[in-house]
Scaffold this motif. Structure first.
Motif, PDB file in Angstrom:
ATOM      1  N   TYR A   1      27.424  27.239  62.835  1.00 36.20           N
ATOM      2  CA  TYR A   1      27.632  28.832  63.134  1.00 36.20           C
ATOM      3  C   TYR A   1      29.008  29.110  63.449  1.00 36.20           C
ATOM      4  O   TYR A   1      29.941  28.500  63.624  1.00 36.20           O
ATOM      5  CB  TYR A   1      26.651  28.745  64.372  1.00 36.20           C
TER       6      TYR A   1
ATOM      7  N   LEU B   1      28.274  38.530  68.693  1.00 37.04           N
ATOM      8  CA  LEU B   1      27.112  37.971  67.879  1.00 37.04           C
ATOM      9  C   LEU B   1      27.541  36.500  67.376  1.00 37.04           C
ATOM     10  O   LEU B   1      28.655  35.915  67.239  1.00 37.04           O
ATOM     11  CB  LEU B   1      27.262  38.953  66.503  1.00 37.04           C
TER      12      LEU B   1
ATOM     13  N   ILE C   1      26.154  33.911  64.191  1.00 33.56           N
ATOM     14  CA  ILE C   1      25.280  33.582  62.815  1.00 33.56           C
ATOM     15  C   ILE C   1      25.468  32.323  62.546  1.00 33.56           C
ATOM     16  O   ILE C   1      26.438  31.575  62.654  1.00 33.56           O
ATOM     17  CB  ILE C   1      25.987  34.656  61.839  1.00 33.56           C
ATOM     18  N   ARG C   2      24.365  31.756  62.091  1.00 36.06           N
ATOM     19  CA  ARG C   2      23.942  30.324  61.844  1.00 36.06           C
ATOM     20  C   ARG C   2      24.385  30.142  60.463  1.00 36.06           C
ATOM     21  O   ARG C   2      24.011  31.211  59.579  1.00 36.06           O
ATOM     22  CB  ARG C   2      22.669  29.848  62.157  1.00 36.06           C
TER      23      ARG C   2
ATOM     24  N   GLU D   1      21.946  31.748  58.095  1.00 31.47           N
ATOM     25  CA  GLU D   1      21.621  33.211  58.016  1.00 31.47           C
ATOM     26  C   GLU D   1      22.689  33.719  57.158  1.00 31.47           C
ATOM     27  O   GLU D   1      23.804  33.447  57.230  1.00 31.47           O
ATOM     28  CB  GLU D   1      21.672  33.532  59.628  1.00 31.47           C
TER      29      GLU D   1
ATOM     30  N   GLU E   1      22.798  37.001  57.114  1.00 27.02           N
ATOM     31  CA  GLU E   1      23.245  38.500  57.860  1.00 27.02           C
ATOM     32  C   GLU E   1      22.808  38.433  59.164  1.00 27.02           C
ATOM     33  O   GLU E   1      21.434  37.998  59.320  1.00 27.02           O
ATOM     34  CB  GLU E   1      22.618  39.577  56.764  1.00 27.02           C
ATOM     35  N   LYS E   2      23.103  38.974  60.255  1.00 28.68           N
ATOM     36  CA  LYS E   2      22.664  39.025  61.696  1.00 28.68           C
ATOM     37  C   LYS E   2      23.210  40.455  61.855  1.00 28.68           C
ATOM     38  O   LYS E   2      24.193  41.007  61.793  1.00 28.68           O
ATOM     39  CB  LYS E   2      23.272  38.181  62.433  1.00 28.68           C
ATOM     40  N   ARG E   3      22.397  41.484  62.606  1.00 24.99           N
ATOM     41  CA  ARG E   3      22.656  42.694  63.218  1.00 24.99           C
ATOM     42  C   ARG E   3      22.152  42.829  64.502  1.00 24.99           C
ATOM     43  O   ARG E   3      21.308  42.248  65.080  1.00 24.99           O
ATOM     44  CB  ARG E   3      21.665  43.695  62.383  1.00 24.99           C
ATOM     45  N   LYS E   4      22.918  43.657  65.108  1.00 21.75           N
ATOM     46  CA  LYS E   4      22.890  44.188  66.323  1.00 21.75           C
ATOM     47  C   LYS E   4      23.372  45.398  66.714  1.00 21.75           C
ATOM     48  O   LYS E   4      24.681  45.865  66.562  1.00 21.75           O
ATOM     49  CB  LYS E   4      23.719  43.162  67.491  1.00 21.75           C
TER      50      LYS E   4
ATOM     51  N   LYS F   1      27.367  44.392  62.404  1.00 20.35           N
ATOM     52  CA  LYS F   1      26.558  43.525  61.488  1.00 20.35           C
ATOM     53  C   LYS F   1      27.543  42.541  61.040  1.00 20.35           C
ATOM     54  O   LYS F   1      28.542  42.474  60.606  1.00 20.35           O
ATOM     55  CB  LYS F   1      26.130  44.194  60.060  1.00 20.35           C
TER      56      LYS F   1
ATOM     57  N   THR G   1      27.933  38.866  58.538  1.00 22.32           N
ATOM     58  CA  THR G   1      27.292  37.942  57.074  1.00 22.32           C
ATOM     59  C   THR G   1      28.234  36.620  57.206  1.00 22.32           C
ATOM     60  O   THR G   1      29.228  36.568  57.790  1.00 22.32           O
ATOM     61  CB  THR G   1      27.650  38.943  55.821  1.00 22.32           C
TER      62      THR G   1
ATOM     63  N   VAL H   1      21.769  31.678  71.122  1.00 29.97           N
ATOM     64  CA  VAL H   1      22.145  33.136  70.781  1.00 29.97           C
ATOM     65  C   VAL H   1      22.943  33.580  71.796  1.00 29.97           C
ATOM     66  O   VAL H   1      23.328  34.989  71.508  1.00 29.97           O
ATOM     67  CB  VAL H   1      20.907  33.841  70.515  1.00 29.97           C
TER      68      VAL H   1
END
Lengths: 114, 116
Positions: free
Chosen positions: A32, A48, A50-51, A54, A56-59, A63, A65, B102
């Motif tokens: 990650y 954030l 991201i693994r 994954e 894409e991850k958003r918060k 964002k 990638t 997380v």
């Protein structure tokens, strides 16, 4: 050994635009990646994670990638605001370390102009 | 929101003196770390600590450095015989696990150490 590379040049953008910051890793694909924000004289603040599996991850306006083919993560801030001005750090764990050791990139400083 | 607290915020010391930097990690966290950042450079790992012992240390963390968790709340970094090149921001961090989940790591605001 794993290295994290970020563009050390400052990124200057106009308020309202999307900022895109790049993080490249040099060796194996990490499980990650984490992104942190750091203000002058302050400690990093987690944003954030991201693994590897994954894309894409958003918060909120953020964002991230993760492209294992390019060995790259992109960090986007949409509708940027002057308050987003800070240094953004990319990091990951080192090797197969199970001790939580993080290695950081140099960081990219973002300046959002009103 | 829970915080990692570091004291003092700024420490000035004479070369050759010993300093102790203090940290109070988040109470339910099990993993504790010290990092440092020399002005204009990357954040660098120094040491990780779990179950009352060092789990990993970097090449920087030589015999000059030591860590301790003297009670259930404090986590300290001791630097003996300080050198000019020890001048840096020292950050304490804690996490629930070594696999962060997380939540990432929570860093303190740092202690700025100036060796003169």
């Amino acid at each position: 050994s794993q290295k994290i590379e970020q563009n050390s040049e400052a990124l200057n953008i106009q308020e309202g635009k999307t900022a895109t910051l790049t993080c490249n890793y040099t060796n194996y694909s990490p499980a990650y990646l984490q992104w942190y924000r750091q203000d002058p004289g302050r400690g990093p603040v987690f944003l954030l994670l991201i693994r590897e599996n994954e894309k894409e991850k958003r918060k909120e306006r953020l964002k991230v990638t993760f492209d294992t083919t390019l060995k790259q993560s992109l960090f986007h801030i949409t509708a940027s605001q002057p308050a987003d001005s800070a240094t953004y750090l990319c990091s990951t764990t080192h090797g197969s370390s199970n001790t939580g050791k993080l290695i950081f990139g140099q960081g990219t400083t973002l300046q959002v102009k009103p | 929101e829970p915080e990692v607290t570091q004291t003092p915020s700024h420490q000035v010391t004479q070369m050759g003196q010993e300093v102790i930097l203090r940290c109070v990690p988040i109470s339910n966290h099990l993993y504790f770390y010290w990092y440092r950042q020399i002005l204009g450079q990357k954040v660098e790992f120094l040491v990780s600590f779990y179950n009352n012992e060092i789990s990993e240390k970097s090449e920087i963390f030589d015999d000059q450095f030591s860590v301790e968790r003297p009670d259930g709340s404090n986590f300290t970094l001791k630097i003996r015989s300080t050198k000019l090149e020890d001048s840096a921001m020292y950050f304490c961090a804690s996490s629930e696990s070594s696999r962060t989940g997380v939540h990432g790591y929570t860093f303190g605001s740092g202690t700025r150490l100036t060796v003169v």
